[in-house]
Design an enzyme around this catalytic site. Structure first.
Site, PDB file in Angstrom:
ATOM      1  N   CYS A  13       5.990   9.491   0.227  1.00 28.94           N
ATOM      2  CA  CYS A  13       4.580   8.946   0.489  1.00 28.94           C
ATOM      3  C   CYS A  13       3.498   9.917  -0.136  1.00 28.94           C
ATOM      4  CB  CYS A  13       4.497   8.808   2.008  1.00 28.94           C
ATOM      5  SG  CYS A  13       5.737   7.829   2.775  1.00 28.94           S
ATOM      6  N   VAL A  26       4.945   6.620  -3.352  1.00 31.55           N
ATOM      7  CA  VAL A  26       6.320   6.170  -3.435  1.00 31.55           C
ATOM      8  C   VAL A  26       7.172   6.720  -2.472  1.00 31.55           C
ATOM      9  CG1 VAL A  26       6.829   8.684  -4.353  1.00 31.55           C
ATOM     10  CG2 VAL A  26       8.202   7.073  -5.170  1.00 31.55           C
ATOM     11  N   HIS A  55      14.352   4.081  -0.536  1.00 31.30           N
ATOM     12  CA  HIS A  55      15.191   2.895   0.539  1.00 31.30           C
ATOM     13  C   HIS A  55      16.628   3.244  -0.177  1.00 31.30           C
ATOM     14  CE1 HIS A  55      11.428   1.453   1.852  1.00 31.30           C
ATOM     15  NE2 HIS A  55      11.196   0.498   0.818  1.00 31.30           N
ATOM     16  N   LEU A  66       5.302   3.575   6.554  1.00 28.95           N
ATOM     17  CA  LEU A  66       4.835   2.076   6.261  1.00 28.95           C
ATOM     18  C   LEU A  66       4.176   1.938   5.250  1.00 28.95           C
ATOM     19  CD1 LEU A  66       5.092   3.292   9.404  1.00 28.95           C
ATOM     20  CD2 LEU A  66       3.026   1.634   9.915  1.00 28.95           C
ATOM     21  N   GLY A 118       0.681  -1.436   0.055  1.00 29.23           N
ATOM     22  CA  GLY A 118      -0.026  -0.109   0.018  1.00 29.23           C
ATOM     23  C   GLY A 118       0.771   1.220  -0.023  1.00 29.23           C
TER      24      GLY A 118
END
Length: 220
Positions: free
Chosen positions: A171, A77, A80, A141, A74
């Site tokens: 996000c 973008v 990492h 998350l 879910g």
């Protein structure tokens, strides 16, 4: 009501490619049975932008030479890279008797409690999952649940190059600032933070963890 604690295997995968880890999570979830032990995978990814299942292209502003991978988690973008603790929670949430909301809140609370131990006041937001310090995001998350089993998890910024976040709307939130633990309190030891985080996860979920021993290669 006392809920029996579930044993969870903790694996440290070291540095991995996101696409390899994604494929391994999907295979683990597809092949697991009612008797398969739950696991937590910790890793650092090579630099990568990942798009959530419903990710919108306009939030990927200027990826440049950094790989972009479409994911089935879910959210929108995110980035990492080395110096970030990524934790994947491979939980049978039916067996654990944890709701999807409880799974999300557990991650947020574990990180909030950990930050509190470092003297940092953090909070969650009802409109945007994650953990924030004075409005800046320190942990993102993204989850997926299939047949009652969860995979994916969280990304916790510890001591990394934050500049790639400027190439996206993190996000899906334009102008959202990000931060990391090193800049807030000086802590940069990922192994030490990861160990403390495992203890916090044991506080928020009905689990008892068992480390797999030596560093594991990515499961086939």
């Amino acid at each position: 009501m006392n809920i029996p604690r579930v044993e969870v295997v903790v694996r440290d995968l070291g540095r991995t490619l996101y696409s390899d880890t994604l494929a391994a999570m999907q295979a683990f979830t597809a092949e697991r049975t009612d008797d398969t032990p739950d696991e937590i995978w910790f890793t650092e990814h090579e630099p990568v932008f990942t798009q959530g299942q419903a990710g919108r292209a306009e939030h990927l502003l200027a990826p440049g030479g950094i790989e972009v991978v479409q994911s089935d988690r879910g959210g929108q973008v995110t980035y990492h890279g080395p110096g970030q603790i990524v934790g994947y929670l491979l939980f049978d949430i039916r067996r654990m008797r944890v709701s999807v909301r409880g799974l999300v809140s557990g991650i947020e609370n574990a990180i909030i409690n950990l930050l509190d131990a470092y003297g940092i006041a953090a909070s969650a937001r009802c409109d945007a999952p994650g953990v924030y310090v004075e409005g800046e995001k320190i942990a993102a998350l993204g989850l997926r649940v299939r047949r009652g089993c969860a995979y994916h998890g969280f990304a916790f910024n510890i001591h990394m190059d934050l500049s790639p976040f400027a190439r996206i709307n993190p996000c899906g939130m334009a102008g959202l600032a990000v931060t990391q633990l090193k800049d807030l309190c000086g802590e940069s030891d990922l192994a030490a933070v990861q160990s403390r985080l495992v203890r916090q996860l044991e506080e928020v979920y009905p689990i008892v963890t068992r480390r797999s021993g030596t560093r594991d290669a990515l499961p086939a």
